[in-house]
Motif scaffolding. Structure first.
Motif, mmCIF file in Angstrom:
data_model
loop_
_atom_site.group_PDB
_atom_site.id
_atom_site.type_symbol
_atom_site.label_atom_id
_atom_site.label_comp_id
_atom_site.label_asym_id
_atom_site.label_seq_id
_atom_site.Cartn_x
_atom_site.Cartn_y
_atom_site.Cartn_z
ATOM 1 N N THR A 109 0.842 -1.310 -0.151
ATOM 2 C CA THR A 109 -0.173 -0.006 -0.157
ATOM 3 C C THR A 109 0.769 1.194 0.128
ATOM 4 O OG1 THR A 109 -0.064 0.366 2.492
ATOM 5 C CG2 THR A 109 -1.736 -1.135 1.398
ATOM 6 N N ILE A 113 1.843 -0.884 6.697
ATOM 7 C CA ILE A 113 1.113 -1.791 7.261
ATOM 8 C C ILE A 113 1.926 -2.457 8.208
ATOM 9 C CG2 ILE A 113 -0.583 -2.045 5.458
ATOM 10 C CD1 ILE A 113 0.972 -4.479 4.696
ATOM 11 N N ALA A 119 -2.825 -8.092 4.890
ATOM 12 C CA ALA A 119 -3.063 -7.305 3.482
ATOM 13 C C ALA A 119 -3.415 -8.563 2.742
ATOM 14 C CB ALA A 119 -1.865 -6.654 2.833
ATOM 15 N N SER A 167 -9.648 -1.578 3.331
ATOM 16 C CA SER A 167 -8.565 -2.354 4.195
ATOM 17 C C SER A 167 -9.388 -3.307 4.979
ATOM 18 C CB SER A 167 -7.783 -1.434 5.065
ATOM 19 O OG SER A 167 -8.642 -0.636 6.223
ATOM 20 N N LYS A 179 -8.955 -8.138 7.766
ATOM 21 C CA LYS A 179 -8.170 -7.048 7.133
ATOM 22 C C LYS A 179 -7.566 -7.588 5.607
ATOM 23 C CE LYS A 179 -6.792 -4.161 10.967
ATOM 24 N NZ LYS A 179 -5.662 -3.890 11.632
ATOM 25 N N LYS A 181 -5.747 -5.921 1.841
ATOM 26 C CA LYS A 181 -5.614 -4.639 0.886
ATOM 27 C C LYS A 181 -6.369 -4.893 -0.418
ATOM 28 C CE LYS A 181 -3.799 -1.404 -2.005
ATOM 29 N NZ LYS A 181 -4.583 -1.164 -3.174
#
Ligand SMILES: [Zn+2]
Length: 188
Positions: A109, A113, A119, A167, A179, A181
């Motif tokens: 990202t 993170i 992600a 997210s 969570k 990405k």
């Protein structure tokens, strides 16, 4: 057995041991062997010590830097996620090589993170940009809003999850939140 320039080969055919020749376009290295990635005619470059395979159907479908690809997350380990790349966006043609890719935690990202499992998880399908190519090994980047996870499965019940924010994904079956990405192109 030794191949010569002009020989017709099929994907997976043995071309050389990798101590003797490097894989050129249309060829790849597999466990000490150079093999063909496409159906086509062999070209042996004895000067460069490189073997290529020239496909009749418009050349091998090799990736280049900047291409957008789809892949499946095979492992998430420390700072790197490992991805098996299965297609290039915008074409139905099969890729010339069995590309494997890595995404470093710094390429996920635009922001920071904490850990890579925030992600990606094993089994996720992703969209990503090719930023580096070393034979059949790629480095990918998912910083663009259209890059990231396009399909995720719940780690508890394996149902397909729905996107909540950029997210977070949500499981409609067991109500779990996880969570990720998340790509703008998330498929649900
Ligand atoms: Zn669930």
């Amino acid at each position: 057995m030794k191949v010569e320039s002009g020989d017709f080969v099929m994907p997976g055919d043995f071309l050389s041991v990798s101590e003797e020749f490097l894989p050129g376009p249309g060829a790849y290295e597999d466990d000490g062997s150079v093999k063909s990635g496409v159906p086509g005619n062999v070209f042996v470059d004895n000067g460069e010590k490189e073997i290529s395979v020239i496909s009749k159907s418009g050349g091998p479908n090799l990736l280049k830097v900047g291409d957008i690809v789809y892949g499946e997350v095979k492992d998430v380990r420390g700072q790197r996620a490992l991805i098996s790349v299965y297609a290039k966006k915008g074409t139905d043609r099969q890729l010339a090589l069995p590309y494997m890719a890595a995404i470093h935690i710094s390429q996920v990202t635009p922001g920071y993170i904490d850990k890579l499992t925030d992600a990606f998880r094993i089994g996720d399908l992703i969209e990503a940009k090719v930023v580096k190519i070393m034979g059949d090994n790629l480095d990918l980047n998912t910083e663009d809003i259209t890059s990231g996870v396009v399909k995720a499965m719940c780690t508890r019940c394996r149902a397909f999850m729905e996107p909540r924010t950029e997210s977070e994904v949500y499981c409609p079956v067991c109500n779990r939140k996880e969570k990720r990405k998340v790509s703008k192109n998330y498929d649900y």
